[in-house]
Scaffold this motif. Structure first.
Motif, PDB file in Angstrom:
ATOM      1  N   GLU A 224       0.836  -1.215   0.000  1.00 17.53           N
ATOM      2  CA  GLU A 224       0.000   0.000   0.000  1.00 17.53           C
ATOM      3  C   GLU A 224       0.868   1.260   0.000  1.00 17.53           C
ATOM      4  OE1 GLU A 224      -3.972   0.443   1.657  1.00 17.53           O
ATOM      5  OE2 GLU A 224      -3.375  -1.123   3.070  1.00 17.53           O
ATOM      6  N   ARG A 225       1.881   1.231   0.885  1.00 12.38           N
ATOM      7  CA  ARG A 225       2.804   2.379   0.930  1.00 12.38           C
ATOM      8  C   ARG A 225       3.485   2.603  -0.406  1.00 12.38           C
ATOM      9  NH1 ARG A 225       5.566   4.550   5.306  1.00 12.38           N
ATOM     10  NH2 ARG A 225       4.712   3.968   7.310  1.00 12.38           N
ATOM     11  N   ASP A 226       3.728   1.483  -1.106  1.00  7.30           N
ATOM     12  CA  ASP A 226       4.464   1.544  -2.359  1.00  7.30           C
ATOM     13  C   ASP A 226       3.545   1.862  -3.539  1.00  7.30           C
ATOM     14  OD1 ASP A 226       6.873   1.424  -3.696  1.00  7.30           O
ATOM     15  OD2 ASP A 226       6.695  -0.723  -4.140  1.00  7.30           O
ATOM     16  N   GLY A 227       2.301   2.176  -3.211  1.00  2.45           N
ATOM     17  CA  GLY A 227       1.364   2.548  -4.286  1.00  2.45           C
ATOM     18  C   GLY A 227       0.904   1.354  -5.106  1.00  2.45           C
ATOM     19  N   LYS A 228       0.799   0.174  -4.467  1.00  2.05           N
ATOM     20  CA  LYS A 228       0.335  -1.019  -5.197  1.00  2.05           C
ATOM     21  C   LYS A 228      -0.876  -1.618  -4.486  1.00  2.05           C
ATOM     22  CE  LYS A 228       4.868  -2.003  -7.052  1.00  2.05           C
ATOM     23  NZ  LYS A 228       6.186  -2.464  -6.665  1.00  2.05           N
ATOM     24  N   PRO A 229      -2.000  -0.922  -4.554  1.00  2.00           N
ATOM     25  CA  PRO A 229      -3.178  -1.391  -3.795  1.00  2.00           C
ATOM     26  C   PRO A 229      -3.677  -2.760  -4.239  1.00  2.00           C
ATOM     27  CG  PRO A 229      -3.746   0.440  -5.259  1.00  2.00           C
ATOM     28  CD  PRO A 229      -2.266   0.329  -5.275  1.00  2.00           C
ATOM     29  N   ASP A 230      -3.488  -3.092  -5.532  1.00  2.00           N
ATOM     30  CA  ASP A 230      -4.007  -4.388  -5.984  1.00  2.00           C
ATOM     31  C   ASP A 230      -3.249  -5.543  -5.346  1.00  2.00           C
ATOM     32  OD1 ASP A 230      -5.793  -3.022  -7.427  1.00  2.00           O
ATOM     33  OD2 ASP A 230      -4.682  -3.118  -9.330  1.00  2.00           O
ATOM     34  N   VAL A 231      -1.920  -5.357  -5.211  1.00  2.53           N
ATOM     35  CA  VAL A 231      -1.110  -6.399  -4.546  1.00  2.53           C
ATOM     36  C   VAL A 231      -1.582  -6.540  -3.094  1.00  2.53           C
ATOM     37  CG1 VAL A 231       1.237  -7.026  -3.800  1.00  2.53           C
ATOM     38  CG2 VAL A 231       0.874  -5.889  -6.016  1.00  2.53           C
ATOM     39  N   ALA A 232      -1.773  -5.393  -2.448  1.00  2.00           N
ATOM     40  CA  ALA A 232      -2.205  -5.410  -1.049  1.00  2.00           C
ATOM     41  C   ALA A 232      -3.570  -6.076  -0.915  1.00  2.00           C
ATOM     42  CB  ALA A 232      -2.259  -3.981  -0.515  1.00  2.00           C
ATOM     43  N   ALA A 233      -4.481  -5.734  -1.807  1.00  2.00           N
ATOM     44  CA  ALA A 233      -5.841  -6.292  -1.727  1.00  2.00           C
ATOM     45  C   ALA A 233      -5.807  -7.810  -1.804  1.00  2.00           C
ATOM     46  CB  ALA A 233      -6.695  -5.715  -2.849  1.00  2.00           C
ATOM     47  N   LYS A 234      -4.965  -8.312  -2.706  1.00  2.00           N
ATOM     48  CA  LYS A 234      -4.858  -9.762  -2.878  1.00  2.00           C
ATOM     49  C   LYS A 234      -4.365 -10.410  -1.578  1.00  2.00           C
ATOM     50  CE  LYS A 234      -4.093 -10.650  -7.538  1.00  2.00           C
ATOM     51  NZ  LYS A 234      -3.142 -10.549  -8.612  1.00  2.00           N
ATOM     52  N   LEU A 235      -3.361  -9.775  -0.979  1.00  2.00           N
ATOM     53  CA  LEU A 235      -2.796 -10.325   0.263  1.00  2.00           C
ATOM     54  C   LEU A 235      -3.822 -10.296   1.401  1.00  2.00           C
ATOM     55  CD1 LEU A 235       0.759  -8.737  -0.003  1.00  2.00           C
ATOM     56  CD2 LEU A 235       0.297 -11.193   0.187  1.00  2.00           C
ATOM     57  N   TYR A 236      -4.530  -9.186   1.527  1.00  2.00           N
ATOM     58  CA  TYR A 236      -5.550  -9.093   2.587  1.00  2.00           C
ATOM     59  C   TYR A 236      -6.615 -10.177   2.375  1.00  2.00           C
ATOM     60  CZ  TYR A 236      -3.835  -4.466   4.122  1.00  2.00           C
ATOM     61  OH  TYR A 236      -3.083  -3.426   4.618  1.00  2.00           O
ATOM     62  N   ALA A 237      -7.065 -10.288   1.130  1.00  2.00           N
ATOM     63  CA  ALA A 237      -8.137 -11.250   0.852  1.00  2.00           C
ATOM     64  C   ALA A 237      -7.672 -12.669   1.179  1.00  2.00           C
ATOM     65  CB  ALA A 237      -8.563 -11.135  -0.609  1.00  2.00           C
ATOM     66  N   LEU A 238      -6.414 -12.966   0.833  1.00  2.00           N
ATOM     67  CA  LEU A 238      -5.869 -14.295   1.125  1.00  2.00           C
ATOM     68  C   LEU A 238      -5.822 -14.556   2.632  1.00  2.00           C
ATOM     69  CD1 LEU A 238      -2.837 -14.785  -1.308  1.00  2.00           C
ATOM     70  CD2 LEU A 238      -4.794 -16.337  -0.991  1.00  2.00           C
ATOM     71  N   MET A 239      -5.387 -13.550   3.363  1.00  2.00           N
ATOM     72  CA  MET A 239      -5.305 -13.710   4.822  1.00  2.00           C
ATOM     73  C   MET A 239      -6.679 -13.936   5.423  1.00  2.00           C
ATOM     74  SD  MET A 239      -2.670 -10.676   5.711  1.00  2.00           S
ATOM     75  CE  MET A 239      -2.547 -11.003   7.443  1.00  2.00           C
ATOM     76  N   LEU A 240      -7.662 -13.181   4.916  1.00  2.00           N
ATOM     77  CA  LEU A 240      -9.003 -13.303   5.494  1.00  2.00           C
ATOM     78  C   LEU A 240      -9.660 -14.618   5.099  1.00  2.00           C
ATOM     79  CD1 LEU A 240      -9.993  -9.587   5.035  1.00  2.00           C
ATOM     80  CD2 LEU A 240      -9.847 -10.791   7.227  1.00  2.00           C
ATOM     81  N   ALA A 241      -9.262 -15.139   3.951  1.00  5.16           N
ATOM     82  CA  ALA A 241      -9.831 -16.419   3.526  1.00  5.16           C
ATOM     83  C   ALA A 241      -9.230 -17.573   4.336  1.00  5.16           C
ATOM     84  CB  ALA A 241      -9.583 -16.622   2.031  1.00  5.16           C
TER      85      ALA A 241
END
Lengths: 389, 252
Positions: A224-241
């Motif tokens: 997110e800090r690096d301006g890559k929200p899509d990468v972050a979103a994927k990681l969050y979704a994986l963690m929550l799954a």
């Protein structure tokens, strides 16, 4: 502020406290259930676990032996684990009660002092927590937990050089995995995002399973800090799954979805989790974004909770309250004051971004400069800030 | 080696905990209203969270996480006794007696974070014996972060059921006691709240700060509290005539 105006401002604060407390009581509707079977409170969404039952027994034993360090530590650590899991400050209170015998001592035993520091930092009493942590690592340099918490508190306080030194303390304490994650997180913040991401990626594939959740969270936040929200979103979704997500991850994911305008996705995820203030705030923002009429109830509930916190003198919610005041009450000047006061205590990315957002909304861009010059002084980088003036 | 791994797993707590807002939920509060009458009678109404009571008295006997009205109602007498044991009203070291049979039937209230038990009873203090001291020890041993938000109201002169709001104070933690002060009669409704310790977290202290001290420096020596009361009532006469909270920050 002119000194003479202080008593008046105090009175204003007191008036708010009185008015809100009174309204809290007056607003409470009395209700006498008719049927004995009526469920009047949901304490948990599951039956009491064996672990919780055992903990209650331990707590009873600890009460009978209030100066037993081993017993108190066991009870308090478990309460802190549940405080993290549930986000319920009652667990912190339980942990603090267990340490009652030592709580006000200047130099309690190291094990107790570490627990006290953990509780203090959870209540945002960072300076007192730092004093305890620094004493623990001095007396017991092999205590990995103390180094780790020390690094985290220093990072939140915006002292990265000292935080990095605490990460090195982890190596000396033999906690190499933690030392590596701790160091890479700080490197990532200091503008070496790509390098840190690669290192964390390797770590995630090699580290024991119980470390992975945290590594993924650090990666997501770095992305997110690096301006890559899509990468972050994927990681969050994986963690929550998987079982690696918790309320904090859920909140971070909701923030990202809100930034992308995906209000409906946030509503779908967070409906039913309103008891958690942080998640209710995201849900209310999603209702707001979607023009959903449920916004009104959610805003009222949040308002009541912030008022209740105020009436008891809590200041832990300032970040959330600033955001609520800005985005839902749409009072940018008041929000800026809250965001600024929060920024004095916490210097995480979310705190800086919020201060910038409030400053721009309030038409007071000098506060934006404060954030930028702080970031520059400690060498921190954040693409999201660069995207703003 | 296993121990080491467990220890390291423990260490994860620190990093995670710091990331998460610790108080994602509302902390434990109770709401206590004390209505004082010229006769010395004090009406007590106390809202205490069922979640908190369960932590102490284990109301959820079947441990299913769902508290039913039957589980609460069936333990009401015990619950009332527990609460009464943690709230003491006294005058000159003499307790204000519970009025027998004055407790009201079980009922609940909905607050922002869930359902609360509503406990109501009366106590008999002496009509003109001076300060009423309140000692608040609810959950003091199990959750020192618990707070009681106490609202004082006093019967308006020449009325039987109308009250004047006198103030709010927050008790608990390192501030378990408080005095409700009666100023000299026959001044109408001249109650004020006297602080004997700082209000936690509010940034206010009972000891006079320079500003307050300067504002009270011109005060006639007695009675200091009445002066504070008057000046604050004036300050708020346009916006909130019934609210008189000067005594919180005054040196009375």
């Amino acid at each position: 502020m002119h000194p003479k105006s202080r008593p008046l401002s105090r009175l204003l604060i007191l008036w708010v406290i009185m008015a809100t407390s009174m309204s809290a009581q007056a607003a409470a509707k009395l209700h006498t259930p008719v049927r004995d079977q009526e469920v009047v409170e949901v304490l948990r969404e599951r039956p009491l676990s064996r672990e919780e039952r055992e903990w209650r027994t331990l707590r009873a034993q600890a009460r009978l032996a209030p100066s037993n360090i081993a017993l108190a530590s066991k009870v308090a650590w478990q309460a802190l684990r549940w405080a993290r899991r549930d986000g319920d400050p009652r667990w912190l209170g339980q942990a603090q009660a267990t340490l009652g015998h030592w709580w006000t001592q200047t130099a309690p035993p190291a094990d107790i002092r570490l627990l006290r520091a953990t509780i203090l930092q959870s209540n945002h009493d960072f300076d007192a927590s730092l004093r305890d942590l620094q004493a623990v690592v001095r007396d017991k340099p092999g205590e990995a937990q103390a180094w780790l918490t020390l690094a985290a508190v220093l990072r939140v306080r915006g002292r990265p050089a000292e935080a990095l030194a605490a990460c090195e303390g982890l190596v000396r304490a033999g906690a190499n995995w933690h030392a590596e994650v701790c160091t890479q997180e700080l490197r990532g913040q200091a503008g070496e995002a790509a390098h840190a991401m690669r290192a964390l990626d390797t770590l995630a594939s090699q580290a024991p399973r119980e470390f992975r959740g945290h590594i993924q969270l650090v990666r997501a936040e770095l992305a997110e800090r690096d301006g890559k929200p899509d990468v972050a979103a994927k990681l969050y979704a994986l963690m929550l799954a998987s079982d690696e997500g918790d309320a904090y991850v859920e909140g971070a994911y909701a923030d990202l979805l809100l930034d992308q305008g995906q209000a409906d996705a946030v509503i779908a995820r967070l409906k039913g989790r309103e008891r958690n203030d942080a998640l209710l705030l995201r849900l209310a923002e999603a209702y707001d974004l979607a023009g959903n009429p449920a916004r009104r109830t959610a805003v009222q509930a949040l308002q009541a909770r912030f008022m209740a916190a105020k009436s008891r003198g809590d200041r832990v919610h300032q970040r959330e309250e600033a955001r609520f005041t800005l985005r839902l009450l749409r009072q940018p000047v008041a929000a800026l004051a809250l965001a600024r006061s929060n920024w004095l205590i916490q210097k995480e990315a979310a705190d800086g971004l919020l201060l910038v957002e409030a400053a721009l909304a309030a038409g007071q861009p000098q506060a934006v400069d404060e954030v930028h010059s702080f970031m520059q002084s400690v060498g921190w980088h954040d693409q999201r800030l660069k995207a703003r003036p | 080696m296993k121990m080491k791994i467990q220890h390291l797993a423990w260490a994860l707590l620190g990093l995670w905990a710091i990331c998460m807002p610790a108080l994602a939920h509302k902390p434990s509060d109770s709401y206590l209203t004390l209505g004082t009458f010229d006769s010395g009678r004090v009406d007590v109404e106390w809202h205490v969270s069922l979640r908190d009571i369960d932590g102490e008295l284990r109301l959820d006997v079947d441990d299913d996480g769902r508290l039913t009205w039957g589980e609460v109602r069936g333990r009401w007498a015990e619950l009332l006794g527990y609460m009464q044991a943690h709230l003491s009203l006294s005058q000159r070291d003499r307790p204000c007696a519970l009025v027998p049979g004055s407790d009201q039937p079980p009922t609940l209230a909905s607050h922002t974070d869930g359902r609360y038990a509503v406990l109501r009873w009366q106590q008999a203090c002496m009509p003109t014996s001076g300060d009423i001291r309140i000692d608040y020890t609810l959950f003091a041993l199990t959750d020192p972060t618990h707070r009681g938000i106490v609202r004082w109201r006093a019967q308006l002169p020449a009325t039987t059921d109308r009250f004047e709001e006198k103030g709010i104070t927050v008790l608990g933690g390192d501030r378990p006691a408080h005095r409700l002060q009666f100023a000299t009669r026959p001044a109408p409704a001249s109650l004020s709240v006297a602080s004997d310790a700082p209000i936690p977290g509010s940034g206010l202290a009972s000891s006079p700060d320079p500003d307050t001290a300067s504002s009270t420096a011109e005060t006639p020596p007695t009675p200091a509290c009445e002066h504070c009361f008057t000046s604050c009532a004036k300050a708020w006469s346009t916006s909130a005539p019934a609210l008189t909270m000067c005594s919180f920050s005054s040196p009375c």
